[in-house]
Design an enzyme around this catalytic site. Structure first.
Site, PDB file in Angstrom:
ATOM      1  N   GLU A  88      36.383  45.371  30.659  1.00  0.00           N
ATOM      2  CA  GLU A  88      36.913  45.459  29.294  1.00  0.00           C
ATOM      3  C   GLU A  88      35.844  45.147  28.242  1.00  0.00           C
ATOM      4  OE1 GLU A  88      41.658  44.525  29.943  1.00  0.00           O
ATOM      5  OE2 GLU A  88      40.367  42.899  29.260  1.00  0.00           O
ATOM      6  N   GLU A 102      44.613  48.657  35.147  1.00  0.00           N
ATOM      7  CA  GLU A 102      45.359  47.410  34.996  1.00  0.00           C
ATOM      8  C   GLU A 102      46.673  47.666  34.277  1.00  0.00           C
ATOM      9  OE1 GLU A 102      43.576  44.062  33.141  1.00  0.00           O
ATOM     10  OE2 GLU A 102      41.683  44.214  34.229  1.00  0.00           O
TER      11      GLU A 102
END
Length: 646
Positions: free
Chosen positions: A144, A300
């Site tokens: 991320e 995710e």
């Protein structure tokens, strides 16, 4: 690749006796891939230069023996305490000059030479040891990027920013021209005088801020490239990815998507928000669009509740399945989670996991197990296309520029794009996203919402699309500035003014008392009564037909929605932002003009329909049954039912 199903596995949080149970439960749930090592730097390198890999050897060996592939992370997302203490230049610095500390994650500056050296050394060790491991199916770079710190303003950042500007402009004179530094006595004699746009007395130079946004996205991308280069050298042929975060403002994902072998995404729609299925669908379609002809994976999601909202609602029974199937329907070739086993301690203790605190005898694990079995039967969907005849132009430069403080009024770029997307989602019309300047020949309808800053080539591309027979819709605050944030020489809309057959004379944003919701404005005409929000303006129709006009206020009688014939196509201009009902009617008129039909003959609230390959996916996101019509047949969908029709 085969369909991925699994999650972020963090065995270092658990004693080894748990690892055998993990593999057993993974096999029972149909897990095919586990992401390993995302936050394991401190375990892999407990001291500067001393590496411990025995535990990871054991984990990868167990997973491979269980038939589970590994998406192995480079572990560079969270430097260990020794790194921050020994190399303080690693820490990022805010615009106010605050040096951020450790004890969290992402506490690194992409401009720090120390961080880059240490991260590169770790990646080289990992790639050299595991680059040909039989369990390895992909490399997962960092994690991320930019999630918490997408901009750093320290001295290393200043040096790197100057180098970036030299490469972009070549000379200080060229920079001065682009930045408009004649205003407020900002002229620079050399690049060495330039600083990042740190905290200042008042408004900063808009082009300086925009260039720092571009530079910051590129700086993190350069980190990704540096790790990727090592992986490709020592582990050739193994796909490389890094997880995106849907429509994330901090990074220009069009540029990032060019650097990965498969696009992966993290998505956490709020179960308490009735609009979240549509916003989640937007994220899925954006990822598919970024991927192009490559695969994409939902890397995710949460099987139930997260732990970082003010109110953390769990996913209701069936909610995990319907959102997972939404991703599959919209092109995903993998369904993954954060995380496999719910943490017993730490900042994400109460973030749900595939194996929750209650163990396998729980609703969450049973739903995961059932989904794994179902996905095991759906391998035929892999790499099947998702056709779309409608495209929305999505651009990070326009986003960054529109939301600067020195703009005509405060507007939400993503909010406006989402509202337009929702109008098509409600009508079971699949949408692709395209970058400015993209080839538009595959589409019948293209919408360019608030394309605030765009170069002439991008605007010329929109004209060419309409002139060649397409239906083009452009909204207010489009084509106002060029790529350097200068007003186009020909005025607002630039070369699109002729395409649209209109001339914007003056902006008239809808403003109310401070702190109050802006007022709305009435619009009326061929499309029926509409309610405009946020915006109105003084626009002249110069060749375009006026389909609706403002019906109130100082702009009463001025055009609000126009349509112009250009070549073989039509170009529409929408000078306000209609509410949901009005936007739906505008979208319906555009679809009728373009000859585009939805998947469903009759839609219903909360039901989406998507075609992938030869299959039609019907997904009811609501907790009550819904009736729809598909190919003339009335169908009843139960609460949160997913039906796949072939």
């Amino acid at each position: 690749m085969t369909l991925w199903f699994g999650g972020d596995y963090n065995p270092e949080q658990w004693p080894r006796e748990v690892w055998d149970e993990d593999v057993r439960l993974m096999r029972r749930a149909g897990v095919t891939v586990a992401t390993v090592g995302v936050f394991s730097w401190a375990q892999l390198e407990p001291e500067d230069g001393r590496f411990e890999f025995e535990w990871l050897d054991d984990v990868l060996g167990r997973l491979h023996a269980g038939g589970i592939g590994v998406d192995l992370a480079t572990a560079t997302a969270s430097p260990p305490p020794w790194a921050l203490r020994g190399y303080p230049d690693i820490a990022p610095v805010t615009a106010d000059g605050v040096r951020l500390g450790g004890g969290s994650r992402q506490h690194y500056s992409p401009h720090s030479p120390s961080y880059r050296r240490l991260a590169g050394r770790l990646v080289r060790e990992l790639a050299g040891r595991y680059g040909a491991h039989p369990a390895l199916v992909a490399w997962h770079v960092n994690n991320e990027f930019g999630c918490h710190v997408s901009r750093c303003y320290g001295e290393h950042a200043a040096v790197a920013f100057r180098d970036w500007l030299r490469a972009r402009y070549g000379t200080a004179d060229a920079l001065n021209a682009a930045w408009g530094t004649a205003f407020w006595s900002q002229r620079y004699a050399s690049f060495d005088e330039i600083e990042p746009p740190r905290a200042a007395p008042t408004l900063l130079n808009p082009t300086q801020v925009l260039d720092f946004d571009r530079f910051s996205s590129d700086a993190l991308l350069d980190l990704h490239r540096a790790e990727t280069a090592i992986l490709r050298e020592l582990s050739p042929g193994v796909p490389v990815t890094t997880n995106f975060m849907g429509p994330f403002r901090g990074l220009d994902y069009w540029r990032w998507a060019e650097e990965v072998d498969l696009v992966s995404d993290d998505s956490y729609p709020d179960p308490a928000d009735p609009d979240s299925p549509a916003t989640a669908a937007l994220g899925r379609d954006l990822m598919r669009s970024l991927a192009g002809d490559r695969p994409w994976v939902l890397m995710e999601q949460a099987p139930s509740a997260v732990n970082w909202r003010l109110r953390n609602a769990p996913k209701p029974p069936g909610g995990n399945r319907v959102l997972s199937m939404q991703a599959l329907a919209r092109g995903a070739d993998g369904i993954m989670y954060f995380q496999w086993r719910q943490a017993a301690s730490g900042a994400e203790t109460f973030h749900s996991a595939m194996v929750p605190h209650g163990g396998p005898d729980t609703r969450v694990y049973r739903e995961v197990e059932a989904l794994g079995a179902e996905l095991g039967e759906l391998g035929w969907v892999e790499r099947q296309p998702v056709p779309a005849r409608v495209a929305i132009v999505f651009d990070w430069t326009a986003w960054w520029a529109l939301e600067q403080p020195s703009r005509p009024t405060a507007l939400s770029y993503l909010g406006i794009v989402t509202d337009w997307y929702r109008a098509f989602w409600d009508r079971s019309v699949t949408v692709d996203f395209v970058r400015p300047g993209a080839d538009l020949s595959a589409y019948s309808l293209v919408v360019a919402p608030v394309l605030f800053a765009a170069d002439a080539a991008a605007l010329d591309g929109l004209h060419a699309f309409a002139a060649s027979g397409g239906t083009l819709a452009v909204t207010f605050q489009s084509g106002v500035l060029d790529e350097s944030l200068h007003v186009h020489p020909s005025g607002y809309l630039g070369p699109l003014a002729a395409t649209l057959g209109v001339r914007v004379e003056e902006f008239a944003p809808l403003a109310g008392p401070p702190g109050a919701e802006p007022p709305v404005i009435a619009v009326d005409g061929e499309l029926g009564p509409l309610t405009g929000r946020w915006w109105s303006e003084y626009t002249h129709a110069e060749g375009a037909d006026v389909l609706a006009g403002f019906a109130a206020g100082d702009v009463a009688g001025w055009p609000a929605v126009t349509r112009n014939t250009v070549g073989a196509g039509t170009a529409w201009y929408v000078a306000t932002h209609p509410d949901a009902d009005g936007l739906g009617r505008v979208a319906g008129a555009l679809l009728a003009t373009a000859g585009v039909d939805g998947v469903l003959d009759r839609c219903a609230d909360g039901v989406e329909a998507v075609v992938r390959g030869d299959a039609t996916f019907l997904l009811n996101h609501r907790g009550e049954q819904r009736q729809v019509v598909w190919r003339g047949e009335e169908l009843v969908l139960g609460p949160r039912e997913v039906r796949i029709l072939t």
